[in-house]
Structure formats: C-alpha cells, structure tokens
Design a protein around this motif. Sequence first.
Motif, PDB file in Angstrom:
ATOM      1  N   LEU A 414       0.836  -1.197   0.000  1.00 33.04           N
ATOM      2  CA  LEU A 414       0.000   0.000   0.000  1.00 33.04           C
ATOM      3  C   LEU A 414       0.876   1.254   0.000  1.00 33.04           C
ATOM      4  N   PHE A 415       0.456   2.253  -0.784  1.00 36.30           N
ATOM      5  CA  PHE A 415       1.259   3.460  -0.908  1.00 36.30           C
ATOM      6  C   PHE A 415       0.339   4.665  -1.091  1.00 36.30           C
ATOM      7  N   ASN A 416       0.473   5.690  -0.234  1.00 38.59           N
ATOM      8  CA  ASN A 416      -0.310   6.914  -0.419  1.00 38.59           C
ATOM      9  C   ASN A 416       0.387   8.094   0.240  1.00 38.59           C
ATOM     10  N   GLY A 417      -0.116   9.277  -0.035  1.00 40.87           N
ATOM     11  CA  GLY A 417       0.537  10.499   0.421  1.00 40.87           C
ATOM     12  C   GLY A 417       0.493  10.718   1.913  1.00 40.87           C
ATOM     13  N   SER A 418      -0.335   9.995   2.644  1.00 40.17           N
ATOM     14  CA  SER A 418      -0.418  10.193   4.094  1.00 40.17           C
ATOM     15  C   SER A 418       0.663   9.422   4.856  1.00 40.17           C
ATOM     16  N   MET A 419       1.390   8.574   4.171  1.00 39.49           N
ATOM     17  CA  MET A 419       2.413   7.754   4.820  1.00 39.49           C
ATOM     18  C   MET A 419       3.677   8.568   5.084  1.00 39.49           C
ATOM     19  N   THR A 420       4.440   8.160   6.110  1.00 40.65           N
ATOM     20  CA  THR A 420       5.717   8.794   6.396  1.00 40.65           C
ATOM     21  C   THR A 420       6.747   8.337   5.363  1.00 40.65           C
ATOM     22  N   ASN A 421       7.879   9.039   5.296  1.00 41.19           N
ATOM     23  CA  ASN A 421       8.910   8.679   4.330  1.00 41.19           C
ATOM     24  C   ASN A 421       9.431   7.267   4.549  1.00 41.19           C
ATOM     25  N   SER A 422       9.612   6.898   5.809  1.00 41.26           N
ATOM     26  CA  SER A 422      10.122   5.550   6.102  1.00 41.26           C
ATOM     27  C   SER A 422       9.105   4.483   5.708  1.00 41.26           C
ATOM     28  N   GLU A 423       7.813   4.781   5.896  1.00 42.75           N
ATOM     29  CA  GLU A 423       6.765   3.842   5.489  1.00 42.75           C
ATOM     30  C   GLU A 423       6.738   3.695   3.966  1.00 42.75           C
ATOM     31  N   LYS A 424       6.961   4.795   3.279  1.00 45.30           N
ATOM     32  CA  LYS A 424       6.989   4.744   1.814  1.00 45.30           C
ATOM     33  C   LYS A 424       8.149   3.887   1.308  1.00 45.30           C
ATOM     34  N   VAL A 425       9.312   4.073   1.920  1.00 49.46           N
ATOM     35  CA  VAL A 425      10.489   3.288   1.522  1.00 49.46           C
ATOM     36  C   VAL A 425      10.226   1.801   1.734  1.00 49.46           C
ATOM     37  N   LYS A 426       9.647   1.450   2.881  1.00 50.31           N
ATOM     38  CA  LYS A 426       9.340   0.050   3.170  1.00 50.31           C
ATOM     39  C   LYS A 426       8.323  -0.507   2.155  1.00 50.31           C
ATOM     40  N   SER A 427       7.340   0.321   1.800  1.00 50.33           N
ATOM     41  CA  SER A 427       6.314  -0.119   0.851  1.00 50.33           C
ATOM     42  C   SER A 427       6.914  -0.414  -0.517  1.00 50.33           C
ATOM     43  N   ILE A 428       7.775   0.479  -1.010  1.00 55.59           N
ATOM     44  CA  ILE A 428       8.407   0.278  -2.314  1.00 55.59           C
ATOM     45  C   ILE A 428       9.327  -0.945  -2.278  1.00 55.59           C
ATOM     46  N   ASN A 429      10.066  -1.101  -1.194  1.00 58.69           N
ATOM     47  CA  ASN A 429      10.955  -2.266  -1.069  1.00 58.69           C
ATOM     48  C   ASN A 429      10.157  -3.562  -1.054  1.00 58.69           C
ATOM     49  N   ARG A 430       9.014  -3.542  -0.382  1.00 61.02           N
ATOM     50  CA  ARG A 430       8.170  -4.742  -0.347  1.00 61.02           C
ATOM     51  C   ARG A 430       7.638  -5.057  -1.735  1.00 61.02           C
ATOM     52  N   PHE A 431       7.242  -4.015  -2.469  1.00 61.18           N
ATOM     53  CA  PHE A 431       6.767  -4.187  -3.842  1.00 61.18           C
ATOM     54  C   PHE A 431       7.884  -4.748  -4.723  1.00 61.18           C
ATOM     55  N   ARG A 432       9.085  -4.262  -4.546  1.00 66.73           N
ATOM     56  CA  ARG A 432      10.206  -4.701  -5.368  1.00 66.73           C
ATOM     57  C   ARG A 432      10.581  -6.152  -5.061  1.00 66.73           C
ATOM     58  N   GLU A 433      10.548  -6.548  -3.799  1.00 63.15           N
ATOM     59  CA  GLU A 433      11.137  -7.823  -3.393  1.00 63.15           C
ATOM     60  C   GLU A 433      10.126  -8.923  -3.085  1.00 63.15           C
ATOM     61  N   ASP A 434       8.925  -8.560  -2.598  1.00 68.96           N
ATOM     62  CA  ASP A 434       8.060  -9.598  -2.033  1.00 68.96           C
ATOM     63  C   ASP A 434       6.698  -9.782  -2.711  1.00 68.96           C
ATOM     64  N   VAL A 435       6.084  -8.690  -3.188  1.00 65.95           N
ATOM     65  CA  VAL A 435       4.725  -8.788  -3.727  1.00 65.95           C
ATOM     66  C   VAL A 435       4.683  -8.235  -5.143  1.00 65.95           C
ATOM     67  N   ASP A 436       3.625  -8.586  -5.877  1.00 68.49           N
ATOM     68  CA  ASP A 436       3.525  -8.190  -7.286  1.00 68.49           C
ATOM     69  C   ASP A 436       2.608  -6.999  -7.526  1.00 68.49           C
ATOM     70  N   ILE A 437       1.984  -6.474  -6.465  1.00 71.59           N
ATOM     71  CA  ILE A 437       1.034  -5.372  -6.661  1.00 71.59           C
ATOM     72  C   ILE A 437       1.355  -4.214  -5.726  1.00 71.59           C
ATOM     73  N   LEU A 438       1.403  -3.024  -6.309  1.00 72.00           N
ATOM     74  CA  LEU A 438       1.485  -1.790  -5.527  1.00 72.00           C
ATOM     75  C   LEU A 438       0.183  -1.039  -5.751  1.00 72.00           C
ATOM     76  N   LEU A 439      -0.542  -0.786  -4.686  1.00 72.27           N
ATOM     77  CA  LEU A 439      -1.797  -0.050  -4.738  1.00 72.27           C
ATOM     78  C   LEU A 439      -1.506   1.372  -4.280  1.00 72.27           C
ATOM     79  N   SER A 440      -1.563   2.312  -5.216  1.00 76.86           N
ATOM     80  CA  SER A 440      -1.067   3.661  -4.938  1.00 76.86           C
ATOM     81  C   SER A 440      -2.078   4.739  -5.319  1.00 76.86           C
ATOM     82  N   THR A 441      -2.148   5.777  -4.495  1.00 77.32           N
ATOM     83  CA  THR A 441      -2.863   6.980  -4.907  1.00 77.32           C
ATOM     84  C   THR A 441      -1.943   7.786  -5.807  1.00 77.32           C
ATOM     85  N   GLU A 442      -2.504   8.788  -6.445  1.00 78.33           N
ATOM     86  CA  GLU A 442      -1.737   9.593  -7.401  1.00 78.33           C
ATOM     87  C   GLU A 442      -0.540  10.258  -6.742  1.00 78.33           C
ATOM     88  N   SER A 443      -0.760  10.892  -5.596  1.00 81.58           N
ATOM     89  CA  SER A 443       0.334  11.596  -4.920  1.00 81.58           C
ATOM     90  C   SER A 443       1.348  10.616  -4.356  1.00 81.58           C
TER      91      SER A 443
END
Length: 582
Positions: A414-443
């Motif tokens: 999960l990825f959206n503009g309300s997340m902290t920077n560290s949460e965003k980094v973890k989300s992108i890393n999880r998308f890259r390494e562990d899961v096949d879907i990133l669910l993201s808002t525009e921002s």
Amino acid sequence: MKTIYKVNVSFSFHEDDMLRMMEKPKVDDIDSYILRLRYHHLTLLREYDDLLCLNHLRNVENYWYQIETVKKVLKQFRGRVLLSDEVGLGKTIEACMLIKEYFLRGMIKKVLILTPTSLVSQWKEELMDKFGLDFAATDDPLFRKSGDDFWSMERVIASINIAKSKGNFDRLTNIDYDLVVVDEAHHLKNRKTLNWKLVNSLKKRFIFLLSATPVQNNLIELYNIITLLKPGQFKTESHFKKEYIKRGNSRVPLNKDKLRGLLRDVMIRNTRSLVDIRLPKRFATTINIEPSDHEMRIYNSVSNFIRRCYNNGAGIDKFTLKILQQEAGSCHLTLRDSLKRLLDKRKADIKREVMAEMIKIIDLVEQVDNTEKGKRLIKLIKMKDGKKIIFTNYIKTQDYISSILNHQGIQFSLFNGSMTNSEKVKSINRFREDVDILLSTESGGEGQNIQFCNTMINYDLPWNPMRIEQRIGRIHRIGQTRDVFIFNLAMENSVEDYILKILDSKINMFELVIGEIDSILGNFDSESDFSDIVMDIWTRSEGLSELDKGFDILGEKMIDAKKEYIETCKLDHALFSEDYEV
C-alpha cells in the motif's frame, strides 16, 4: 588605445586597497586591478562547477545534461535564459534545480512563477516534494482569503490568467522580484497580448522562460520572446525583420549563422539525439465495464442530481459537484462518504429538497456489495503475471480495492501520500522484493523509482490528461527496459468513458511522448481547465445524443490542437535542431 573592461561579477577588495588605487592611478595598480578582476571571475566560475542543489534534492532523477544546463545558466547566462529542451527531457526539473541553486547561494529571495492554470498545482507539488521549497499558489484556499497580502509573499506560483487580470496587473508590476519564471513561454509570443505586457512590465533581476516550442507561427514570435529576456539583443523589430527574416516568408530565417550566435547567448535547447534517450514501446488498452442495473441507477441518479444543481444553485458550489461526479466514476464508497460529509458540514446551506435527494443516493449506495469494476480488476490481475501498479485518485477507493484484494487472498503493498517517508520506503521495497502489486494513490507514486514494474492499471481516471500522463511517467521513463502496458478501467457511458474515447481514438494520447499532451492542450482554444470543459458538456447535455455531439466537438478541437502542435514541432526542429545544446 583605450580599453574598456565590462565584467558582471560580484567580489570584494579590502577598503584600504581600493582607496590606495583610487588615489594613485598608476599603470601597475590598474593592471593589478584587472588581474584581480579576472581572478575573482575565474574563481566564481570554478565555484559554479560544484552545484549546491544536488545534495538537497529528494526523489529527483537528474541527468548529466540537466546538471550541465544549470552550470551553463550560472556561468554564462547571468540568470536570463530560454530553456527550450525538446518535450520530455525535463525543463521543469532544470528550472527547479536553478531556483534551488539560486536560493542556496543567496542570490534570490522574492520569486514569482507564472504558469497556465492547469500547471499551478503541479509546480507547487514539484517544488515542495522534490526541492523542499514551499510556495504559495493561486489555487490554494489561502489565495482567496488573503487578498492583496497574497502577492506580498516571497514565493508565489500564479496562474498567468489570474496575474494579468485587471485587479492584479498593477499590483504585480509594482513589486520588485529577484526572479520571474514563466512556463509555457510560447504564450508570450505576441507583444500585443496582456501575457507579454505583464511579463515585460514586471520588475525582475533574473528571468527563466520555458518552452519546447518557442516559435509556433513565425520568427517575429522569437523576437518578442527574446526581447523579454534580453532587450536589445535583436535591436528593433524592423531591424530584426530586415536582417533575419526572408521577405515574403516570415518562417524562413536569413543570416542563419549570425542568428545562431545571438540565440546562443540566451537559449539552451537539449535534444533527444544529444541525450540519446530511447524508451521502450508503450501499449494501452481501455476496458469498458458494463455496470449492473443497480450501479447504473446510482450513476444516473448522481449525474441527474449534479446536472440540476450545477447551473441552478443548490447550496453546493460547482467545484464540489465536479468532485462528486468524479467520485461516482471511481468508487461507490468514496461517493457515499463525500455525500455524508457534505450533509454534516453544510446542512445550513443546502436546500431541503436537495438534501432529500442526497439521502436517497446514499441509501442506494449502501445496497452495493461488490462492483463490476472490482470484479474486472481481480480478473485482470489474475490474467497477467508480473508486477503491477494500480492507481486511484482517492484514499477511500484505495480502501475498497484493498478489501477485495484481501478477500481474494492477493498480497499487495500500500502506498499513499499520508504515509511517512520511512513507510513509503518500506512499501516500495516490499513491492520490489516480495509482492507483485502496488496499490497507490496519485500523490503516493510521485518521484518513486518503480521502473522495475512495467504494467499499470488506472482503476479510475483523472479528468486532467496531464495527470494521466504523470501516472504513465512513473514507469515509462528513462531506466525502463521493457515494453510498458497500461490498462484503463471505465464504466460504459460514464464521463471517464467519453474522456478516454477522445484521448485515445482522437489524438492517440497513449502513443505520445511524455510531455506532448501538455503542449497540445497549450494550443487548445480555451482558458478553461480541461476538466471544467468536460463538466460543462456533461451537465448541459440531455440524453446520449447530445453527449455524443458535445464530446465529438471537443474531440475535433483536440485534433486541431494536435495538428497545430505537429506543425509547430516541424518549424522548431528546422530552426533549432542543433547548436543550442549544453
């Protein structure tokens, strides 16, 4: 023989040394003075080789030619330049890097950025998110509340249409600016327009003009734009016509070498051939979804409700009504929550019969369990292997998609503009390494390096084509090595369905280079935002035949705007295809 040395460089000497040289103007002292001038000049130029801004950027992929452009502007152009890179090479990033560099060096304090209305929020977000620069903007609520005080702020981004208006023109031209930036500067091509007169009248030390197509019809436009940057560069208009324009054909230059030499003093134009950008192919598919009878009833009820309120007044402003119509095409839960908030906060303003209609729509939405669009999304995910990013406009829509993915046992990040920077980094890393879907808002996806993904699903669709293009640009950009696939989901006969028909079948938007839709809309014969034009057609049309006619007319205007853009590109390529790179 008398020699005059003219150097535009700031430096300092000890006061005693200056007094001594003034009192005793010996030849040796003059020679020493000149040598020291040259030394300080060279020192400053050397300092510009080390850009301060590079260590202050966030989520910015800058490239060698952009860095060299910034250095060249600092060293040679003295803060007055036409940035004219070909579409898609990042003129905005170059301008923002320059703004940041000038701030860090203490060279500017008061800045005004003028853009088309549709680009105000994009500039604000870019400067804040990537460069850490907070600007007030004319699309902020603060603008309407602060009145004249707004223009006294040190950092302002303004729609040029608002800036040139009768109430603001004199205010702005009485302010001393350190830097003025004008995006889409080809709108300054005519000296008789208020656009040109405003920029010419502004008090400014430095000025950056941005345009991929500085000449659209004839070479006089070039004269008008360059005159804003460096008055007198081409002397008078009559001299320019006589010296540089072929008689009888204002698109053909004379004395090309001399013209190039003068333009090189004020213009940088990086080309695709120079930077060697080759992107993989892009394929787009629109998936039209037939709604259930109940879903169609909801959508029609909302649309009819909005049509009645839009032009007749019902205690709900037009902007809010437009958002409700967009939410109806996104997700029933998003629509429901907005209607409930509206009822809670604006009861005193909304007419009783309007409130009753809103409650009926909420009741209809409460009966929805799953949606046809949600079902189609799951089917699409299961059909196509590999990593996929799913974009949506709204957090509540994201919540709905999360629930149906969880129900299907499909893992996602999960990825959206309300997340902290560290949460965003973890989300992108999880998308890259562990899961096949990133669910993201525009921002949420802004500035993120996700080129390891080559499939995008637009669950809903922004009504601004540039926003659609920004989504595509998250994965179809430098660094992408595979073909890119884009899937657009739209309910049949919805606003989004009509928008996609225009953008896809009329102007082949999904085949354009990133940045070109911006230039095409710049040729569009309207000062209204594209979404407002769409909303106007939607609300004044009664029945499918009127809708078809209205959107057909809009589509033809888009085709004309694209043809004009293509002709402009041919002219600009003929004039500026070489000699202006870094």
